[in-house]
Design an enzyme around this catalytic site. Structure first.
Site, PDB file in Angstrom:
ATOM      1  N   CYS A 114       0.813  -1.230   0.000  1.00 22.44           N
ATOM      2  CA  CYS A 114       0.000   0.000   0.000  1.00 22.44           C
ATOM      3  C   CYS A 114       0.841   1.272   0.000  1.00 22.44           C
ATOM      4  CB  CYS A 114      -0.942   0.015   1.193  1.00 22.44           C
ATOM      5  SG  CYS A 114      -2.012  -1.417   1.242  1.00 22.44           S
ATOM      6  N   HIS A 254      -3.127   6.992   3.535  1.00 15.64           N
ATOM      7  CA  HIS A 254      -3.620   5.727   2.989  1.00 15.64           C
ATOM      8  C   HIS A 254      -4.962   5.421   3.654  1.00 15.64           C
ATOM      9  CE1 HIS A 254      -4.094   1.716   1.742  1.00 15.64           C
ATOM     10  NE2 HIS A 254      -3.609   1.135   2.830  1.00 15.64           N
ATOM     11  N   ASN A 284     -10.357  -0.072   1.379  1.00 12.36           N
ATOM     12  CA  ASN A 284      -8.901   0.029   1.224  1.00 12.36           C
ATOM     13  C   ASN A 284      -8.535  -0.406  -0.195  1.00 12.36           C
ATOM     14  OD1 ASN A 284      -6.152  -0.404   1.195  1.00 12.36           O
ATOM     15  ND2 ASN A 284      -6.070  -1.464   3.158  1.00 12.36           N
TER      16      ASN A 284
END
Ligand code: ACO
Length: 371
Positions: A114, A254, A284
């Site tokens: 990520c 994030h 996500n």
């Protein structure tokens, strides 16, 4: 002449299909209330069969190029950061290069889970600042819905599909990417991984039977790690740029979990409205979450030219990092500030090479590399 790497274009692409928490409660034992209170997520997007990481990435890249008002042929480098690349190889970036017709671009994938989009932005900006290239497209793209175990409620509720892209261009006007922090701790590799399908555990009926081709995660440990590093990386990157937190207009973190973002805000003693959050609608999306949220911030007028913005993230690896940029606009709006284009430099270098070979030919009677 000092060169700066400005962010001059941005675009996002998400699938149309929405999967709500109530939809998920039909698949695994969970509830809208549990997912919302533990993560903040309400719904996520799921790719249609004909969509893939490369198609979403290409769509986002074309939108970003349109904002920057440049053609695919002007792109020197494409970097795709992804946790769900199309294949082990070739790189998804090469498929994007072909889809968008970037006929003069190099292309490679970057794997930092990520945190990948932050790493990739930093790599592209470095290439631009050294003068190696003029224009890069950096993409975060995912179809994680293809890699989660839809019977595992610990993971399948978290992730979504989508892509976001930035165009970076060289400019002699100060601004653009100002500082970056990249960190890793491989001792935590097993906390978040997709074990099978690589060279360590090649795909076999056994790996499939054991579900080793799905994302596996130790949620609590990742949560603890994330709350520790988000504030720390933000402080570091701000200090590295010679600024203070008060100078930062917006933080785009994030988009993994609202509670992780709240913990970062508390750690930095900043109000929640200094953070861009849209995870309630996308879940996500790993490498894509930061650019998707940044595009929405621009559309909502929360990120304007001249603003200082911090992108900060964490992920598998373990990896974490942050990047501070002064937000720009399309470079086409200030052509006088453009740096000379690379093709012209190449032409000048080519002429120099031919002249040297001509002189050597006069001395040696033939070109030295002639057989
Ligand atoms: N619905 C209902 N109950 C659930 C669900 C669910 N979807 N998932 C887990 N539970 C249960 C668990 O089984 C557990 O039950 P038990 O106590 O009987 O064993 C209970 O809920 C609590 O589980 P916890 O793991 O303690 O829940 P927590 O509050 O930690 O939340 C979560 C879990 C949301 C996964 C959280 O730990 C988290 O967000 N971690 C970070 C994950 C993350 O960000 N990963 C992405 C990293 S980025 C990348 O690189 C891809």
């Amino acid at each position: 002449m000092t060169r700066y790497a400005h962010i001059t274009g941005w675009g996002a692409a998400v699938p149309e299909k929405i999967l709500t928490n109530d939809d998920l409660a039909q698949i695994v034992e969970t509830s809208d209330e549990w997912i919302r209170s533990r993560t903040g997520i309400r719904e996520r997007r799921i790719a249609a069969p004909e969509e893939s990481t490369a198609t979403l990435a290409s769509e986002a890249a074309l939108k970003a190029l349109e904002v920057a008002s440049i053609s695919p042929s002007q792109v020197d480098l494409i970097i795709v950061a992804s946790s769900s690349p199309e294949y082990l190889f070739p790189a998804t970036a090469c498929l994007v290069q072909d889809h968008i017709g970037a006929d003069k671009a190099g292309a490679f994938d970057l794997s930092a889970a990520c945190t990948g989009f932050i790493y990739a932005l930093n790599m592209a900006a470095s290439q631009i600042r050294t003068g190696a290239i003029d224009t890069a497209v950096v993409i975060g793209a995912e179809t994680l819905s293809r890699l989660v175990n839809w019977e595992d409620r610990n993971t399948c509720i978290l992730f979504g599909d989508g892509a976001g892209a930035f165009v970076l261009q060289a400019c002699e006007e100060p601004g653009g990417v100002m500082s970056a922090v990249m960190r890793s701790d491989g001792s935590g590799a097993k906390l978040l991984m997709l074990p099978a399908g690589g060279s360590r555990y090649p795909a076999t009926t056994e790996t499939v039977r054991k579900g080793m081709h799905y994302i596996q995660m130790s949620g609590r440990e990742v949560f603890r790690f994330a709350t520790r590093v988000m504030a720390q990386a933000t402080r570091e990157v701000v200090e590295k740029a010679g600024l203070t937190l008060e100078d930062v207009n917006l933080i785009v973190p994030h988009q993994a979990n609202q509670r992780i973002i709240d913990a970062a805000a508390r750690g930095l003693k900043l109000p929640a409205d200094r953070f861009m959050v849209n995870l309630e609608r996308y879940g996500n999306t790993s490498t894509a979450s930061i650019p998707i949220a940044a595009v929405e911030a621009v559309e909502k007028g929360r990120l304007r030219p001249g603003d200082h913005v911090v992108f900060v993230g964490f992920g598998g690896g373990l990896t974490w990092g942050a990047l501070l940029a002064q937000w720009s606009g399309p470079l086409a709006e200030r052509p006088a500030r453009r740096v000379p284009e690379i093709p012209r430099l190449h032409r000048a270098r080519g002429l120099m090479r031919r002249a040297r070979r001509f002189v050597e030919g006069l001395i040696w009677g033939r070109y030295p590399d002639e057989k």
